[in-house]
Structure formats: C-alpha cells, structure tokens
Design a protein around this motif. Structure first.
Motif, PDB file in Angstrom:
ATOM      1  N   UNK A 137      28.867  59.819  87.135  1.00 57.51           N
ATOM      2  CA  UNK A 137      29.821  60.504  88.017  1.00 57.51           C
ATOM      3  C   UNK A 137      30.672  61.494  87.238  1.00 57.51           C
ATOM      4  N   UNK A 138      31.055  61.120  86.017  1.00 60.41           N
ATOM      5  CA  UNK A 138      31.866  62.018  85.203  1.00 60.41           C
ATOM      6  C   UNK A 138      31.087  63.281  84.840  1.00 60.41           C
ATOM      7  N   UNK A 139      29.797  63.117  84.523  1.00 60.85           N
ATOM      8  CA  UNK A 139      28.977  64.272  84.170  1.00 60.85           C
ATOM      9  C   UNK A 139      28.817  65.211  85.358  1.00 60.85           C
ATOM     10  N   UNK A 140      28.637  64.635  86.546  1.00 60.45           N
ATOM     11  CA  UNK A 140      28.490  65.495  87.728  1.00 60.45           C
ATOM     12  C   UNK A 140      29.786  66.221  88.047  1.00 60.45           C
ATOM     13  N   UNK A 141      30.920  65.623  87.705  1.00 61.08           N
ATOM     14  CA  UNK A 141      32.191  66.284  87.978  1.00 61.08           C
ATOM     15  C   UNK A 141      32.358  67.545  87.126  1.00 61.08           C
ATOM     16  N   UNK A 142      31.748  67.548  85.933  1.00 62.72           N
ATOM     17  CA  UNK A 142      31.756  68.767  85.116  1.00 62.72           C
ATOM     18  C   UNK A 142      31.025  69.880  85.862  1.00 62.72           C
ATOM     19  N   UNK A 143      29.909  69.509  86.494  1.00 59.64           N
ATOM     20  CA  UNK A 143      29.148  70.474  87.292  1.00 59.64           C
ATOM     21  C   UNK A 143      30.010  70.995  88.435  1.00 59.64           C
ATOM     22  N   UNK A 144      30.777  70.110  89.068  1.00 62.08           N
ATOM     23  CA  UNK A 144      31.657  70.538  90.167  1.00 62.08           C
ATOM     24  C   UNK A 144      32.610  71.636  89.714  1.00 62.08           C
ATOM     25  N   UNK A 145      33.206  71.441  88.540  1.00 65.12           N
ATOM     26  CA  UNK A 145      34.183  72.403  88.034  1.00 65.12           C
ATOM     27  C   UNK A 145      33.520  73.737  87.700  1.00 65.12           C
ATOM     28  N   UNK A 146      32.390  73.676  86.992  1.00 61.66           N
ATOM     29  CA  UNK A 146      31.686  74.910  86.618  1.00 61.66           C
ATOM     30  C   UNK A 146      31.200  75.644  87.864  1.00 61.66           C
ATOM     31  N   UNK A 147      30.630  74.896  88.825  1.00 61.64           N
ATOM     32  CA  UNK A 147      30.112  75.510  90.051  1.00 61.64           C
ATOM     33  C   UNK A 147      31.231  76.142  90.867  1.00 61.64           C
ATOM     34  N   UNK A 148      32.365  75.473  90.965  1.00 64.43           N
ATOM     35  CA  UNK A 148      33.491  76.033  91.713  1.00 64.43           C
ATOM     36  C   UNK A 148      34.024  77.297  91.041  1.00 64.43           C
ATOM     37  N   UNK A 149      34.000  77.303  89.703  1.00 64.87           N
ATOM     38  CA  UNK A 149      34.450  78.495  88.979  1.00 64.87           C
ATOM     39  C   UNK A 149      33.537  79.679  89.286  1.00 64.87           C
ATOM     40  N   UNK A 199      21.019  74.372  90.015  1.00 67.86           N
ATOM     41  CA  UNK A 199      20.441  74.213  88.682  1.00 67.86           C
ATOM     42  C   UNK A 199      21.308  73.291  87.814  1.00 67.86           C
ATOM     43  N   UNK A 200      22.632  73.486  87.896  1.00 74.49           N
ATOM     44  CA  UNK A 200      23.536  72.641  87.111  1.00 74.49           C
ATOM     45  C   UNK A 200      23.460  71.185  87.558  1.00 74.49           C
ATOM     46  N   UNK A 201      23.384  70.966  88.871  1.00 70.25           N
ATOM     47  CA  UNK A 201      23.263  69.602  89.388  1.00 70.25           C
ATOM     48  C   UNK A 201      21.969  68.963  88.887  1.00 70.25           C
ATOM     49  N   UNK A 202      20.874  69.741  88.909  1.00 70.84           N
ATOM     50  CA  UNK A 202      19.579  69.225  88.456  1.00 70.84           C
ATOM     51  C   UNK A 202      19.622  68.869  86.975  1.00 70.84           C
ATOM     52  N   UNK A 203      20.259  69.727  86.168  1.00 75.63           N
ATOM     53  CA  UNK A 203      20.382  69.446  84.731  1.00 75.63           C
ATOM     54  C   UNK A 203      21.199  68.178  84.503  1.00 75.63           C
ATOM     55  N   UNK A 206      21.450  62.515  83.027  1.00 77.35           N
ATOM     56  CA  UNK A 206      21.857  61.141  83.352  1.00 77.35           C
ATOM     57  C   UNK A 206      20.674  60.190  83.232  1.00 77.35           C
ATOM     58  N   UNK A 207      19.511  60.606  83.757  1.00 80.21           N
ATOM     59  CA  UNK A 207      18.312  59.767  83.688  1.00 80.21           C
ATOM     60  C   UNK A 207      17.917  59.522  82.234  1.00 80.21           C
ATOM     61  N   UNK A 208      17.983  60.589  81.409  1.00 80.82           N
ATOM     62  CA  UNK A 208      17.610  60.457  79.999  1.00 80.82           C
ATOM     63  C   UNK A 208      18.540  59.481  79.267  1.00 80.82           C
ATOM     64  N   UNK A 209      19.850  59.625  79.480  1.00 79.65           N
ATOM     65  CA  UNK A 209      20.803  58.747  78.775  1.00 79.65           C
ATOM     66  C   UNK A 209      20.685  57.306  79.265  1.00 79.65           C
ATOM     67  N   UNK A 210      20.491  57.134  80.573  1.00 79.53           N
ATOM     68  CA  UNK A 210      20.375  55.781  81.107  1.00 79.53           C
ATOM     69  C   UNK A 210      19.100  55.106  80.603  1.00 79.53           C
ATOM     70  N   UNK A 211      18.014  55.877  80.481  1.00 77.08           N
ATOM     71  CA  UNK A 211      16.765  55.318  79.947  1.00 77.08           C
ATOM     72  C   UNK A 211      16.957  54.869  78.500  1.00 77.08           C
ATOM     73  N   UNK A 262      20.829  62.651  92.390  1.00 75.47           N
ATOM     74  CA  UNK A 262      21.502  63.897  92.025  1.00 75.47           C
ATOM     75  C   UNK A 262      20.475  64.995  91.768  1.00 75.47           C
ATOM     76  N   UNK A 263      19.384  64.641  91.096  1.00 76.33           N
ATOM     77  CA  UNK A 263      18.323  65.612  90.805  1.00 76.33           C
ATOM     78  C   UNK A 263      17.720  66.151  92.097  1.00 76.33           C
ATOM     79  N   UNK A 264      17.496  65.275  93.070  1.00 74.73           N
ATOM     80  CA  UNK A 264      16.938  65.708  94.364  1.00 74.73           C
ATOM     81  C   UNK A 264      17.916  66.608  95.103  1.00 74.73           C
ATOM     82  N   UNK A 265      19.205  66.305  95.040  1.00 71.68           N
ATOM     83  CA  UNK A 265      20.223  67.143  95.685  1.00 71.68           C
ATOM     84  C   UNK A 265      20.237  68.538  95.081  1.00 71.68           C
ATOM     85  N   UNK A 266      20.086  68.613  93.754  1.00 70.62           N
ATOM     86  CA  UNK A 266      20.028  69.909  93.098  1.00 70.62           C
ATOM     87  C   UNK A 266      18.819  70.705  93.525  1.00 70.62           C
TER      88      UNK A 266
END
Length: 325
Positions: A37-49, A83-87, A92-97, A186-190
């Motif tokens: 969730x924290x990682x996606x929030x970074x995307x929120x900020x960048x996307x809103x900018x 694209x940012x959401x997909x990344x 997230x999938x890579x770190x969780x794995x 999240x990847x599917x939403x992106x």
C-alpha cells in the motif's frame, strides 16, 4: 479549468499526507503487505503531480501546431498513471516472492491495520468525489485519478483484513502470499488504465459518445434533415469533435444550407460539453423521397412510404440511408 486544477491539487496534497502515514505503518510493522500500500501511494503522488501538469497543458488554447487543442495530453497522463501502477504492482510481487524464501519478522499489526484502514476511508471518499467531478466537468484525468483511489481503497480493505488474519493466525508466510495477490490486482488495474489511454491516443471510437449524439439528433430531428450519415465523434479532454454528413433538399440555396448546419451546431452546443462540428451538406436524390419528411416538396419524385430510424449502426455508415437498404 481552475476547478480541475483545484481538485487535482486537493488530491495531490491528500496523497502526500496518506503516503507518509502508510510508510509510517510500514516502519512500525515491517510488513511486506503494508509496503504494498505504501508503494502504491508513491504512485498516487507522482500520478497526481503529472495530472496537475496535464490539466494545465490541456487548458492551453489551440495554436498552429495543435489545431485540435492540447486535450489529448490527458490520455498520456492516464498512460503514465497506468504504467506507474503496473510497475508498482510488479515490484510488489517481486519483493513479496523474495519474502517467501527470506521471511522477516513482523509486529504491531493492529496499529498498522488502524492506520491503513483510516487511509483507505479517506482515499475511498476522495475517489468517489473525483469520479463524480471527472464525469461532470468532464475530465478523463480526474476520473482516472478517482478510479485509482478507489483501487487503493479496495487494496486497503484487503490489507486490513489480511493484517488481522496474520495477527490472529500467527502465520507469517501469509504476509508475502497476500502481498502477491494484492500486487496482481494492482498490476491488472494498471493494465486497464493503459488500455484505455492507448485507445484514446489511437482515436478509438467512443461508442457511448456516438450513441448519445445520435440519440440527441434523432430526438431533435427537423423535417429538412433527410438523413445523417458518416458520423464520427471523438473526445479530446473536455472538448468533443463531431464529423458527419447531413442530407438536405437539393433545391436549398447556400444561405438555407448554412442556416440548417448552424442550427445543428447551436443545438448540440446548448449543453455543457464544448463541441466542434464539421458538417458536410449532401444534396438529396430522388431515391431519398420515400423516407423524406419535407412537406409540400416541389420536386418530390414519389410519396413518403417509410420512416427510417436513426440508429448508431445506420448513422455511422458512409452511405445515404437508401443505399443501406
């Protein structure tokens, strides 16, 4: 346009505050699940900018290099967000794995759940507001940002439920497994945002817009409008562009033709959406007579025998209606 900038600015400031709260929850819990969730929030900020900049650019007037205006930048803005959401989802999938094979100790999950739950409620409320505003203005960028925040709310709900499940079952492996599931969502939403933006950049037909235009013309049809065909509609930002052919009685002089074409323009622009029309006037032919509504026509070759309904399938074809029978 000032309203759009204000809305995006609210979203940006809110996103920054919530991002800090989510990273605080991550440092408290040391949970990969919270980090999603924290990682996606970074995307929120960048996307809103970027959305803030794209709305400014879309508001610029037309110029020699951009005769249709700058509205298409909104599709690019949505592409960047997708694209940012997909990344973020892939990361997230890579770190969780990695966490499955190299688990880390997690703690204070209840505090983390409370923080994430609060941010989810705020994001959900803001997301519904942005979607409503995005449709009413209209603005694809604001609407996409709203859908993104709703996705974030759903993610937060799943996070709270997952954190409670981990807390009560004491199964640490669930932290990484649930993170992978959320990352996939999240990847599917992106992907969906990217698909929508590419469609807009490629001038993919918006059949909902076309259907609304056809219904409006049909409901306000005048006797002199024998048929409408080769109709195309495309939205660029908050502007709508319509091309069509309008069949009129061939004995109308140029002033009368201009009057009818201008009437279509005025009627469509009576609503809130700014619309630019390119209408090509076609002269009627004797084969049009059997569905022509003109009363006391001095050149009618045969009486009217049928009513032809203006449907989207019929109106988008590049043929007069008698040629489609």
């Amino acid at each position: 346009m000032q309203e759009q900038k204000k809305i995006i600015l609210i979203s940006l400031v809110t996103g920054i505050v919530l991002m800090l709260a989510k990273f605080a929850a991550y440092f408290i819990t040391n949970s990969n699940f919270v980090l999603t969730d924290a990682a996606e929030s970074v995307v929120n900020v960048v996307a809103s900018s970027f959305a803030f900049f794209s709305i400014y650019l879309a508001s610029l007037p037309r110029d020699a290099n951009h005769p249709y205006g700058h509205g298409k930048v909104e599709f690019f803005s949505v592409f960047i967000e997708g694209a940012l959401i997909s990344i973020a989802g892939a990361g997230i999938i890579a770190k969780a794995t990695y966490g499955i094979f190299h688990p880390n100790e997690i703690h204070d999950l209840v505090i983390g759940a409370v923080i994430i739950g609060a941010t989810g409620i705020i994001n959900g409320s803001l997301g519904y507001y942005l979607i409503r505003k995005g449709k009413s203005i209209p603005s694809l960028t604001i609407e996409a940002d709203g859908h993104h925040l709703l996705t974030d709310m759903v993610t937060s709900i799943g996070l709270v439920a997952g954190l409670m499940l981990i807390h009560f079952t004491k199964i640490g492996l669930l932290d990484s497994i649930l993170s992978i599931l959320v990352g996939a969502y999240i990847l599917f939403s992106g992907y969906k945002l990217i698909r929508r933006s590419v469609g807009g950049l490629m001038d993919e037909a918006d059949f909902d817009v076309v259907a609304n235009v056809v219904k409006f013309l049909s409901d306000n049809r005048r006797e002199a409008w024998i048929d409408v065909h080769n109709l195309r509609a495309q939205k660029y930002g908050n502007e709508l562009h319509i091309d069509c052919h309008l069949t009129l009685p061939y004995y109308f002089d140029l002033n009368k033709v201009h009057e009818e074409v201008s009437l279509v323009d005025r009627m469509i622009n009576a609503n809130e959406t700014k619309t630019e029309l390119f209408i090509h006037a076609d002269p009627c032919l004797p084969k049009c007579c059997h569905y022509c509504n003109m009363p006391d026509c001095p050149v009618r070759a045969e009486p009217k025998t049928i009513d032809i309904e203006w449907t989207m399938d019929r109106v988008i074809r590049n043929k007069k209606h008698f040629e489609q029978e």
